[in-house]
Motif scaffolding. Structure first.
Motif, PDB file in Angstrom:
ATOM      1  N   TRP A  64       0.816  -1.204   0.000  1.00  0.00           N
ATOM      2  CA  TRP A  64       0.000   0.000   0.000  1.00  0.00           C
ATOM      3  C   TRP A  64       0.853   1.259   0.000  1.00  0.00           C
ATOM      4  O   TRP A  64       0.590   2.202  -0.752  1.00  0.00           O
ATOM      5  CB  TRP A  64      -0.930  -0.001   1.207  1.00  0.00           C
ATOM      6  CG  TRP A  64      -1.647   1.294   1.428  1.00  0.00           C
ATOM      7  CD1 TRP A  64      -1.440   2.202   2.413  1.00  0.00           C
ATOM      8  CD2 TRP A  64      -2.695   1.845   0.617  1.00  0.00           C
ATOM      9  NE1 TRP A  64      -2.274   3.281   2.289  1.00  0.00           N
ATOM     10  CE2 TRP A  64      -3.059   3.091   1.185  1.00  0.00           C
ATOM     11  CE3 TRP A  64      -3.348   1.422  -0.533  1.00  0.00           C
ATOM     12  CZ2 TRP A  64      -4.059   3.893   0.644  1.00  0.00           C
ATOM     13  CZ3 TRP A  64      -4.342   2.219  -1.078  1.00  0.00           C
ATOM     14  CH2 TRP A  64      -4.685   3.442  -0.492  1.00  0.00           C
ATOM     15  N   ASN A  65       1.894   1.282   0.813  1.00  0.00           N
ATOM     16  CA  ASN A  65       2.758   2.455   0.876  1.00  0.00           C
ATOM     17  C   ASN A  65       3.483   2.689  -0.448  1.00  0.00           C
ATOM     18  O   ASN A  65       3.724   3.836  -0.841  1.00  0.00           O
ATOM     19  CB  ASN A  65       3.767   2.312   2.023  1.00  0.00           C
ATOM     20  CG  ASN A  65       3.105   2.483   3.377  1.00  0.00           C
ATOM     21  OD1 ASN A  65       2.037   3.098   3.485  1.00  0.00           O
ATOM     22  ND2 ASN A  65       3.721   1.943   4.416  1.00  0.00           N
ATOM     23  N   LYS A  66       3.847   1.613  -1.131  1.00  0.00           N
ATOM     24  CA  LYS A  66       4.460   1.752  -2.448  1.00  0.00           C
ATOM     25  C   LYS A  66       3.464   2.379  -3.408  1.00  0.00           C
ATOM     26  O   LYS A  66       3.822   3.251  -4.223  1.00  0.00           O
ATOM     27  CB  LYS A  66       4.920   0.380  -2.962  1.00  0.00           C
ATOM     28  CG  LYS A  66       5.442   0.390  -4.391  1.00  0.00           C
ATOM     29  CD  LYS A  66       6.655   1.282  -4.576  1.00  0.00           C
ATOM     30  CE  LYS A  66       7.187   1.202  -5.995  1.00  0.00           C
ATOM     31  NZ  LYS A  66       8.287   2.146  -6.248  1.00  0.00           N
ATOM     32  N   PHE A  67       2.220   1.974  -3.325  1.00  0.00           N
ATOM     33  CA  PHE A  67       1.152   2.535  -4.144  1.00  0.00           C
ATOM     34  C   PHE A  67       1.023   4.039  -3.880  1.00  0.00           C
ATOM     35  O   PHE A  67       0.951   4.848  -4.807  1.00  0.00           O
ATOM     36  CB  PHE A  67      -0.153   1.802  -3.820  1.00  0.00           C
ATOM     37  CG  PHE A  67      -1.389   2.343  -4.492  1.00  0.00           C
ATOM     38  CD1 PHE A  67      -1.701   2.013  -5.797  1.00  0.00           C
ATOM     39  CD2 PHE A  67      -2.251   3.173  -3.793  1.00  0.00           C
ATOM     40  CE1 PHE A  67      -2.846   2.501  -6.404  1.00  0.00           C
ATOM     41  CE2 PHE A  67      -3.406   3.669  -4.391  1.00  0.00           C
ATOM     42  CZ  PHE A  67      -3.699   3.324  -5.693  1.00  0.00           C
ATOM     43  N   VAL A  68       1.031   4.417  -2.598  1.00  0.00           N
ATOM     44  CA  VAL A  68       0.912   5.830  -2.213  1.00  0.00           C
ATOM     45  C   VAL A  68       2.123   6.617  -2.690  1.00  0.00           C
ATOM     46  O   VAL A  68       2.006   7.753  -3.164  1.00  0.00           O
ATOM     47  CB  VAL A  68       0.741   5.958  -0.685  1.00  0.00           C
ATOM     48  CG1 VAL A  68       0.752   7.434  -0.265  1.00  0.00           C
ATOM     49  CG2 VAL A  68      -0.541   5.280  -0.237  1.00  0.00           C
ATOM     50  N   GLU A  69       3.317   6.014  -2.610  1.00  0.00           N
ATOM     51  CA  GLU A  69       4.530   6.689  -3.058  1.00  0.00           C
ATOM     52  C   GLU A  69       4.488   6.984  -4.558  1.00  0.00           C
ATOM     53  O   GLU A  69       4.994   8.016  -5.011  1.00  0.00           O
ATOM     54  CB  GLU A  69       5.749   5.828  -2.728  1.00  0.00           C
ATOM     55  CG  GLU A  69       6.061   5.759  -1.232  1.00  0.00           C
ATOM     56  CD  GLU A  69       7.133   4.739  -0.930  1.00  0.00           C
ATOM     57  OE1 GLU A  69       7.687   4.147  -1.897  1.00  0.00           O
ATOM     58  OE2 GLU A  69       7.411   4.504   0.264  1.00  0.00           O
ATOM     59  N   GLU A  70       3.893   6.071  -5.319  1.00  0.00           N
ATOM     60  CA  GLU A  70       3.769   6.296  -6.766  1.00  0.00           C
ATOM     61  C   GLU A  70       2.912   7.527  -7.035  1.00  0.00           C
ATOM     62  O   GLU A  70       3.187   8.309  -7.946  1.00  0.00           O
ATOM     63  CB  GLU A  70       3.171   5.061  -7.448  1.00  0.00           C
ATOM     64  CG  GLU A  70       4.080   3.842  -7.457  1.00  0.00           C
ATOM     65  CD  GLU A  70       5.347   4.089  -8.244  1.00  0.00           C
ATOM     66  OE1 GLU A  70       5.261   4.403  -9.448  1.00  0.00           O
ATOM     67  OE2 GLU A  70       6.436   3.981  -7.657  1.00  0.00           O
ATOM     68  N   ILE A  71       1.863   7.694  -6.240  1.00  0.00           N
ATOM     69  CA  ILE A  71       1.005   8.873  -6.399  1.00  0.00           C
ATOM     70  C   ILE A  71       1.783  10.136  -6.030  1.00  0.00           C
ATOM     71  O   ILE A  71       1.789  11.128  -6.771  1.00  0.00           O
ATOM     72  CB  ILE A  71      -0.257   8.752  -5.522  1.00  0.00           C
ATOM     73  CG1 ILE A  71      -1.074   7.521  -5.913  1.00  0.00           C
ATOM     74  CG2 ILE A  71      -1.114  10.024  -5.637  1.00  0.00           C
ATOM     75  CD1 ILE A  71      -2.262   7.261  -5.015  1.00  0.00           C
ATOM     76  N   ALA A  72       2.435  10.109  -4.857  1.00  0.00           N
ATOM     77  CA  ALA A  72       3.151  11.282  -4.356  1.00  0.00           C
ATOM     78  C   ALA A  72       4.284  11.702  -5.290  1.00  0.00           C
ATOM     79  O   ALA A  72       4.605  12.891  -5.393  1.00  0.00           O
ATOM     80  CB  ALA A  72       3.695  10.995  -2.957  1.00  0.00           C
ATOM     81  N   ALA A  73       4.878  10.733  -5.979  1.00  0.00           N
ATOM     82  CA  ALA A  73       5.989  11.026  -6.884  1.00  0.00           C
ATOM     83  C   ALA A  73       5.521  11.446  -8.272  1.00  0.00           C
ATOM     84  O   ALA A  73       6.342  11.762  -9.140  1.00  0.00           O
ATOM     85  CB  ALA A  73       6.905   9.810  -6.992  1.00  0.00           C
ATOM     86  N   GLY A  74       4.215  11.452  -8.491  1.00  0.00           N
ATOM     87  CA  GLY A  74       3.700  11.833  -9.796  1.00  0.00           C
ATOM     88  C   GLY A  74       3.865  10.760 -10.853  1.00  0.00           C
ATOM     89  O   GLY A  74       3.917  11.071 -12.047  1.00  0.00           O
TER      90      GLY A  74
END
Length: 288
Positions: free
Chosen positions: A116-126
Motif C-alpha cells: 500500500w505504501n508503495k502505491f501511495v509513493e507512486e502517487i506522491a511522486a507523480g
C-alpha cells in the motif's frame, strides 16, 4: 439503407431496454412495410453483410441433432464474440494522465503496509497514471463466496477495449450500489445486461417471431461493436503503476477515486498477470 439503421441496432442499452421497446425502432413509422420487412432491409444492408454472414454460419455449423442445442449455439456465438474481441486494442493503450500528487496526502499506512505504501509513493511522486473510462459490463469470474470482478470498458469516446480489467476492490463492486451511481436501477448494466437470443425467447415467450429475429441482430451487433454509445454508462478510472519493475493495472469507481483509502486492503492482491485475465483463466463472457 443508411448507416442510421445500423446505429439503431446499437441504441439499445441491454435486453430489458430492448424488451421495453418491444423490438420497435424509434423511427419505424418511416417505413411502409412491416417489422419483418425492416428486418429484411437490415439483412440486405451492405454495412451489416458481415454480421448476417456470421449469423448464417452459426446456424449452418449448428448440429440440431445434438442434445442441449441451445447451449451449443450459445457456445459457437460466444466463441465468435471472443474471436472478435481479440482484435480490439489493449487496455495498456488507453490515454493516461498523471493522478494529482495531492491525492496521496494522508494515505500512508504503517510499516507493515508495504504494498500500500508503495502505491501511495507512486502517487506522491507523480508516477501514478489514470484514465477515465466507461464501464460497459461486469462479471464475477469466481463461482463461490469469494467474488472477483472483471469489467469490460470503453474510453470516453466509446471505443471498446480487449478483454476485461480487474476491479481492485473486487469484494465491493461499487458500481452495483445505488449510492455510487446516478443511473436508474432499471437502466443500469450491472443489473440488466444483454442475454443470449435463445434466453430472450424463453424469458419473453409471447413476442413475435419478427421481434426475436430483430433481437438476434441487435444482440450480435452490440456484442461485435467496436464503438458504443457513451450515454447511460457508469464511469470509472483505470489505474496504472509500477512495482518491482512490473506494470500493474486495475479499475476503480468514481467514488473510490474520491476516497482512495477504501483500496488499502486490496492493493496487495494485485498482480500483473491477472489484471488482464481472470485468475481462473476463464474467458470473460461480455455481451453488453
Amino acid at each position: 439503407m443508411s448507416q442510421i439503421e445500423v446505429n439503431d441496432l446499437l441504441q439499445f442499452l441491454n435486453f430489458q431496454d430492448f424488451a421495453r421497446k418491444k423490438g420497435a425502432l424509434d423511427h419505424e413509422k418511416e417505413y411502409d412495410g412491416s417489422l419483418a420487412t425492416l428486418i429484411t432491409q437490415i439483412a440486405m444492408d451492405a454495412t451489416l453483410a458481415a454480421l448476417q454472414k456470421k449469423l448464417l454460419d452459426l446456424r449452418i455449423e449448428y448440429d440440431v441433432w445434438e442434445e442441449n442445442e441451445f447451449l451449443q449455439l450459445q457456445g459457437k456465438r460466444r466463441d465468435m464474440i471472443m474471436e472478435h474481441d481479440a482484435t480490439r486494442p489493449e487496455i495498456s493503450s488507453l490515454k493516461f494522465c498523471i493522478m494529482p500528487k495531492e491525492k496521496a496526502n494522508g494515505l500512508k499506512g504503517g510499516f507493515l503496509a508495504i504494498a500500500w505504501n508503495k502505491f501511495v509513493e507512486e502517487i506522491a511522486a507523480g508516477r501514478m497514471e489514470m484514465a477515465e473510462v466507461l464501464i460497459l459490463d461486469q462479471q464475477n469470474v469466481r463461482y463461490d463466496d469469494d467474488p472477483m470482478y472483471y469489467c469490460k470498458i470503453a474510453d470516453l469516446e466509446g471505443h471498446v477495449f480487449r478483454g476485461g480489467i480487474r476491479k481492485i476492490d473486487f469484494k465491493n463492486l461499487g458500481m452495483m450500489a445505488a449510492e455510487y451511481t446516478s443511473i436508474k436501477k432499471e437502466d443500469h448494466p450491472a443489473y440488466f445486461r444483454w442475454i443470449y437470443p435463445e434466453d430472450y425467447r424463453k424469458d419473453y415467450p409471447n413476442r413475435s417471431e419478427e421481434e426475436y429475429q430483430l433481437y438476434e441482430y441487435a444482440f450480435t451487433a452490440n456484442a461485435l461493436a467496436d464503438t458504443v454509445l457513451t450515454d447511460r454508462r457508469e464511469h470509472g478510472y483505470v489505474l496504472h503503476f509500477q512495482k518491482g519493475g512490473k506494470d500493474y493495472y486495475g479499475l476503480i469507481t468514481l467514488s473510490e477515486y474520491e476516497d482512495l483509502k477504501r483500496l488499502k486492503d486490496y492493493i496487495t492482491f494485485m498482480t500483473p498477470d491477472n489484471c488482464f485475465k481472470a485468475e481462473n483463466n476463464a474467458k470473460l463472457d461480455f455481451c453488453w
